[in-house]
Design a protein around this motif. Structure first.
Motif, PDB file in Angstrom:
ATOM      1  N   ARG A  26       0.645  -1.244  -0.125  1.00  0.00           N
ATOM      2  CA  ARG A  26      -0.057   0.190   0.090  1.00  0.00           C
ATOM      3  C   ARG A  26       0.872   1.302   0.023  1.00  0.00           C
ATOM      4  O   ARG A  26       0.573   2.225  -0.767  1.00  0.00           O
ATOM      5  CB  ARG A  26      -0.668  -0.106   1.152  1.00  0.00           C
ATOM      6  CG  ARG A  26      -2.226   0.541   1.121  1.00  0.00           C
ATOM      7  CD  ARG A  26      -3.447   0.312   2.034  1.00  0.00           C
ATOM      8  NE  ARG A  26      -2.650   0.501   3.478  1.00  0.00           N
ATOM      9  CZ  ARG A  26      -3.111  -0.183   4.406  1.00  0.00           C
ATOM     10  NH1 ARG A  26      -3.906  -1.307   4.474  1.00  0.00           N
ATOM     11  NH2 ARG A  26      -2.556   0.053   5.781  1.00  0.00           N
ATOM     12  N   THR A  43      12.622 -10.129   3.415  1.00  0.00           N
ATOM     13  CA  THR A  43      12.938 -11.470   3.315  1.00  0.00           C
ATOM     14  C   THR A  43      11.935 -12.263   2.503  1.00  0.00           C
ATOM     15  O   THR A  43      12.297 -13.134   1.876  1.00  0.00           O
ATOM     16  CB  THR A  43      13.109 -12.189   4.978  1.00  0.00           C
ATOM     17  OG1 THR A  43      11.952 -11.631   5.485  1.00  0.00           O
ATOM     18  CG2 THR A  43      14.484 -11.948   5.475  1.00  0.00           C
ATOM     19  N   LYS A  44      10.837 -11.890   2.614  1.00  0.00           N
ATOM     20  CA  LYS A  44       9.776 -12.348   1.880  1.00  0.00           C
ATOM     21  C   LYS A  44       8.842 -11.421   1.015  1.00  0.00           C
ATOM     22  O   LYS A  44       8.553 -10.338   1.639  1.00  0.00           O
ATOM     23  CB  LYS A  44       8.671 -13.121   2.703  1.00  0.00           C
ATOM     24  CG  LYS A  44       8.839 -14.836   2.593  1.00  0.00           C
ATOM     25  CD  LYS A  44       7.760 -15.450   3.622  1.00  0.00           C
ATOM     26  CE  LYS A  44       6.335 -15.068   2.841  1.00  0.00           C
ATOM     27  NZ  LYS A  44       5.113 -15.314   3.620  1.00  0.00           N
TER      28      LYS A  44
HETATM   29  N1  LIG Z   1      -0.012   0.635   9.108  1.00  0.00           N
HETATM   30  C1  LIG Z   1      -0.924  -0.089   8.652  1.00  0.00           C
HETATM   31  O1  LIG Z   1      -1.860   0.469   7.969  1.00  0.00           O
HETATM   32  C2  LIG Z   1      -1.168  -1.487   9.274  1.00  0.00           C
HETATM   33  C3  LIG Z   1      -2.366  -2.214   8.966  1.00  0.00           C
HETATM   34  C4  LIG Z   1      -2.285  -3.534   9.075  1.00  0.00           C
HETATM   35  C5  LIG Z   1      -1.136  -3.951   9.912  1.00  0.00           C
HETATM   36  N2  LIG Z   1      -0.074  -3.291  10.244  1.00  0.00           N
HETATM   37  C6  LIG Z   1       1.146  -3.977  10.593  1.00  0.00           C
HETATM   38  O2  LIG Z   1       2.157  -3.756   9.675  1.00  0.00           O
HETATM   39  C7  LIG Z   1       3.005  -5.132   9.758  1.00  0.00           C
HETATM   40  C8  LIG Z   1       3.138  -5.651   8.447  1.00  0.00           C
HETATM   41  O3  LIG Z   1       1.955  -6.032   8.097  1.00  0.00           O
HETATM   42  P1  LIG Z   1       1.851  -6.950   6.567  1.00  0.00           P
HETATM   43  O4  LIG Z   1       0.289  -7.314   6.718  1.00  0.00           O
HETATM   44  O5  LIG Z   1       2.341  -6.190   5.470  1.00  0.00           O
HETATM   45  O6  LIG Z   1       2.657  -8.126   7.030  1.00  0.00           O
HETATM   46  P2  LIG Z   1       3.093  -9.351   6.206  1.00  0.00           P
HETATM   47  O7  LIG Z   1       3.346 -10.276   7.158  1.00  0.00           O
HETATM   48  O8  LIG Z   1       2.320  -9.538   5.058  1.00  0.00           O
HETATM   49  O9  LIG Z   1       4.704  -8.900   5.573  1.00  0.00           O
HETATM   50  C9  LIG Z   1       5.832  -8.754   6.615  1.00  0.00           C
HETATM   51  C10 LIG Z   1       6.924  -8.396   5.968  1.00  0.00           C
HETATM   52  O10 LIG Z   1       8.038  -7.958   6.756  1.00  0.00           O
HETATM   53  C11 LIG Z   1       9.295  -8.616   6.261  1.00  0.00           C
HETATM   54  N3  LIG Z   1      10.137  -8.967   7.419  1.00  0.00           N
HETATM   55  C12 LIG Z   1      10.119  -9.768   8.455  1.00  0.00           C
HETATM   56  N4  LIG Z   1      11.409  -9.746   9.010  1.00  0.00           N
HETATM   57  C13 LIG Z   1      12.218  -8.881   8.432  1.00  0.00           C
HETATM   58  C14 LIG Z   1      13.566  -8.506   8.379  1.00  0.00           C
HETATM   59  N5  LIG Z   1      14.156  -8.813   9.437  1.00  0.00           N
HETATM   60  N6  LIG Z   1      14.004  -7.742   7.425  1.00  0.00           N
HETATM   61  C15 LIG Z   1      13.475  -7.536   6.247  1.00  0.00           C
HETATM   62  N7  LIG Z   1      12.145  -7.674   6.159  1.00  0.00           N
HETATM   63  C16 LIG Z   1      11.330  -8.603   7.143  1.00  0.00           C
HETATM   64  C17 LIG Z   1       8.720 -10.092   5.745  1.00  0.00           C
HETATM   65  O11 LIG Z   1       9.616 -10.613   4.752  1.00  0.00           O
HETATM   66  C18 LIG Z   1       7.349  -9.596   4.775  1.00  0.00           C
HETATM   67  O12 LIG Z   1       7.551  -9.222   3.650  1.00  0.00           O
HETATM   68  C19 LIG Z   1       2.493  -5.818  10.830  1.00  0.00           C
HETATM   69  O13 LIG Z   1       3.101  -5.581  12.178  1.00  0.00           O
HETATM   70  C20 LIG Z   1       0.905  -5.391  11.057  1.00  0.00           C
HETATM   71  O14 LIG Z   1       0.706  -5.444  12.389  1.00  0.00           O
HETATM   72  C21 LIG Z   1       0.074  -2.060   9.820  1.00  0.00           C
END
Ligand SMILES: NC(=O)c1ccc[n+]([C@@H]2O[C@H](COP(=O)([O-])OP(=O)(O)OC[C@H]3O[C@@H](n4cnc5c(N)ncnc54)[C@H](O)[C@@H]3O)[C@@H](O)[C@H]2O)c1
Ligand SMILES: C[C@@]1(CC(=O)O)C2=NC(=C\c3[nH]c(c(CCC(=O)O)c3CC(=O)O)Cc3[nH]c(c(CC(=O)O)c3CCC(=O)O)/C=C3\N/C(=C\2)[C@@H](CCC(=O)O)[C@]3(C)CC(=O)O)/[C@H]1CCC(=O)O
Length: 624
Positions: A26, A43-44
């Motif tokens: 987003r 990482t993913k």
């Molecule tokens: N701000 C917002 O609008 C909002 C909305 C929903 C969720 N969130 C929060 O945002 C975060 C992300 O949500 P998501 O749904 O995109 O998660 P997701 O699980 O789809 O993605 C997580 C990402 O983080 C990466 N990652 C994890 N550890 C890493 C590292 N050490 N180095 C580099 N990359 C790393 C993974 O590879 C993956 O790409 C969550 O903590 C969630 O609670 C925020």
């Protein structure tokens, strides 16, 4: 703490996003829209982000974030699902003096991201200060319905006009006037109180519908001005097509005792719509609703569902005639029982008033079969029975009149209503289309303790969908086809959607026995508020009320029948109506109708309404 909103120019600025999930995507998308140069470390990588990488629109580094990665970046986004990583990104950004947004922790962010509505160059950013992102999204979606697409063309015109104005050395006042005329000229933005869209729709409506309406009172003929076109309703409120909000006291003329779009009713409708909207065959729902009605209104031993109050009263009259073998009907001046021929009969003068039709198209021969008596006048009713008793099939009455404004029945009148027809072998029909489940869960008959032979219901039992029902003593109802010879049928009768909405409404009502007392209390506050306000302004009013149905009559005289009701100053009511409408209070657009309250009306609504009435009274004084 308030956040400081700005519009950043991110063209070709290097922005780092850590994480490549849905949230990261987003953020990336909106960064790209603004021309930023985006690098992603994760990482993913999710599918959408990978696709952007493949198209060369972003740079993807498929690995863990490590301290030092922020070197050379203008701005950073920590959108990983690992709070430790997000914190590290935030700390490095702080050290380097780079603005950072942390998706799971506004506290660590030096800026947060609003929800943005875009129309070309117009951007409306919505933020809840991090308190409820979902609310921001909902407000943004709501704005989408309001801000027109064409605004972008307007921006082009304004941009050009500004350049020209500059070259022409217009004064600041001249410039503002020019821009205003361009903006207003497009008619895209309507201020509070504007009725442009409603008025446009009304012009179109008049070309394709008589009076532009599907029911006469809606045309605002009695109060003046163009009617408002309603777009949606929720709880105690409705919104018109121009975005104006109103506290609604019409409530679709009574059905919505739970308020607009009650979640349980909406849910029941959705569920039923998925199963089917009409079968023209037997369903469990109609049995459940019939049982629920009989439980609440015991005199309705057997019932037949129809599609409107008009159908219900028309069928009840046919049944009364079929059952008694007599033709005459007695009704009361000012009582409305729908628009079937026998019942569209006005009051005249004289002792026994042979009805004169109130409407073109009603044959006089039909009208002659309807005798019109005066409401709350026992002597007149007695005289009618003495003269015509053996030929009278039924007396039909609104046990609380609601169509000459609200007029409560007097005690001796109620007693006579029960005794006289019985004495002469005629039936008593209570038209409880308005009062049913309104003045009490058992209607006016439960409220006053009087049992009619037949009852008609509508409005509330349909929960906002078209419905009617007639019912009563079993021996009478068994005359209805196919049990008996009195024919009556309907393609959509017992319609599953209407049954589902009605049943759910009655369920909510029966589970909240305190609700009628609540309604009574609020309605009392509202009425005493109206009275006080008008007294202060020196304008004589009579406020009639039974539970949550009420009318403010602009007359100092007691209103107990049609003759006294019509003494109201309808011109003053019209002014009152318009003044209230301007302030966001939607009253019935005619003096001789009832105001209704719903369970969704709050004390705050009542307070606001009384304040509005206070303002209105000041203007009324000028007209008095
Ligand atoms: N701000 C917002 O609008 C909002 C909305 C929903 C969720 N969130 C929060 O945002 C975060 C992300 O949500 P998501 O749904 O995109 O998660 P997701 O699980 O789809 O993605 C997580 C990402 O983080 C990466 N990652 C994890 N550890 C890493 C590292 N050490 N180095 C580099 N990359 C790393 C993974 O590879 C993956 O790409 C969550 O903590 C969630 O609670 C925020
Ligand atoms: C506006 C929007 C812009 C965008 O992200 O582009 C945005 N969030 C959006 C949607 C959304 N976010 C979340 C939900 C689920 C429902 C809910 O929780 O309400 C939904 C709804 C959905 O996804 O449909 C969950 C969530 N969000 C944050 C946290 C963490 C926390 O609060 O601690 C959690 C909990 C995570 C968890 O549960 O673990 C934090 C933030 N989200 C913000 C912005 C910032 C504050 C904005 C403001 O001031 O209002 C802020 C502070 C930081 C930031 O991201 O900048 C975008 C609307 C897009 C649109 O308009 O369509």
């Amino acid at each position: 703490m308030a956040y400081y909103p700005v519009m950043l120019d991110l063209r070709n600025k290097k922005c780092l996003v850590v994480g490549a999930g849905a949230v990261a995507y987003r953020k990336i998308r909106s960064l790209l829209e603004c021309g930023a140069a985006v690098t992603v470390i994760a990482t993913k990588i999710n599918k959408d982000i990978r696709e952007l990488g493949e198209k060369g629109r972003i740079v993807i580094l498929e690995r863990c974030y490590s301290v030092g990665d922020l070197e050379g970046f203008f701005m950073a986004f920590a959108a990983s699902d690992d709070p430790v990583v997000n914190r590290q990104v935030a700390e490095e950004a702080a050290q380097r003096g780079i603005p950072v947004n942390v998706a799971d922790d506004p506290g660590l962010s030096s800026f947060i991201v609003p929800s943005v509505l875009r129309r070309g160059d117009l951007a409306v950013a919505v933020s809840s200060g991090g308190k409820s992102p979902l609310l921001s999204k909902v407000v943004r979606e709501w704005l989408e319905g309001i801000v027109p697409e064409e605004v972008d063309d307007l921006i082009r015109d304004l941009e050009r006009a500004r350049a020209e104005a500059k070259a022409a050395k217009l004064t600041p006042e001249e410039k503002i006037r020019l821009y205003y005329s361009l903006i207003k000229g497009r008619g895209l933005f309507r201020g509070k109180g504007d009725k442009m869209k409603s008025s446009e729709l009304f012009q179109r409506a008049k070309k394709v519908m008589p009076g532009g309406v599907n029911s006469p009172v809606r045309a605002f003929g009695a109060v003046g001005g163009d009617p408002v076109f309603i777009k949606r309703g929720f709880g105690s409120r409705v919104w018109d097509e121009d975005g104006n909000e109103y506290i609604d006291y019409v409530l679709s003329w009574g059905p919505l005792i739970l308020g607009h779009s009650h979640p349980a009713v909406v849910e029941a409708l959705k569920r039923q719509a998925e199963l089917g909207t009409s079968f023209g065959a037997c369903t469990e729902l109609e049995v459940l609703l019939a049982e629920k009605i009989r439980e609440a209104v015991p005199s309705m031993e057997v019932v037949r569902m129809v599609n409107s109050g008009t159908e219900a009263t028309m069928s009840a009259i046919r049944l009364a005639r079929g059952y008694t073998g007599r033709n005459l009907i007695v009704k009361f001046a000012g009582c409305y029982h729908g628009h079937s021929d026998s019942l569209l009969i006005r009051a005249g003068s004289g002792l026994i008033t042979y009805g004169i039709p109130d409407s073109g198209g009603v044959p006089e021969d039909t009208a002659r079969l309807t005798l019109v008596a005066r409401y709350n006048d026992v002597d007149m009713l007695e005289e009618i029975f003495e003269e015509k008793g053996p030929d009278i099939a039924a007396v039909i009455v609104e046990p609380v009149a609601g169509n000459m404004g609200v007029v409560p029945p007097e005690e001796d009148f109620l007693r006579a209503l029960r005794e006289l027809p019985r004495k002469y072998g005629a039936l008593l029909i209570f038209d409880e289309v308005i009062t049913g489940f309104r003045v009490s869960y058992s209607g006016a008959q439960g409220y006053y303790g009087i049992e009619p032979d037949l009852t008609t219901l509508g409005k509330i039992i349909g929960g906002g969908l078209p419905v009617g029902v007639y019912g009563g003593r079993e021996d009478i109802m068994r005359c209805v086809s196919p049990d008996g010879p009195v024919y009556q049928a309907g393609t959509l009768s017992g319609n599953p959607l209407a049954m589902a909405a009605g049943l759910t409404t009655l369920e909510v009502l029966s589970k909240n026995p305190g609700l009628y007392d609540e309604l009574d209390r609020r309605a009392e506050r509202l009425c005493s508020g109206f009275k006080e306000v008008m007294e202060d302004a020196g304008i004589p009013v009579t406020v009639n009320r039974v539970c949550s149905m009420m009318t403010v009559f602009f007359t100092g005289e007691k209103v107990r029948n049609y003759d006294t009701a019509v003494k109201s100053d309808t011109r003053l009511y019209a002014v009152f109506f318009r003044e209230m409408l301007k302030q966001g209070v939607y009253l019935p657009p005619a003096q001789f109708e009832a105001f209704f309250l719903s369970a969704a009306h709050s004390d705050e609504d009542i307070k606001k309404t009384i304040e509005a009435a206070w303002n209105a009274a000041k203007n009324l004084k000028k007209n008095y």
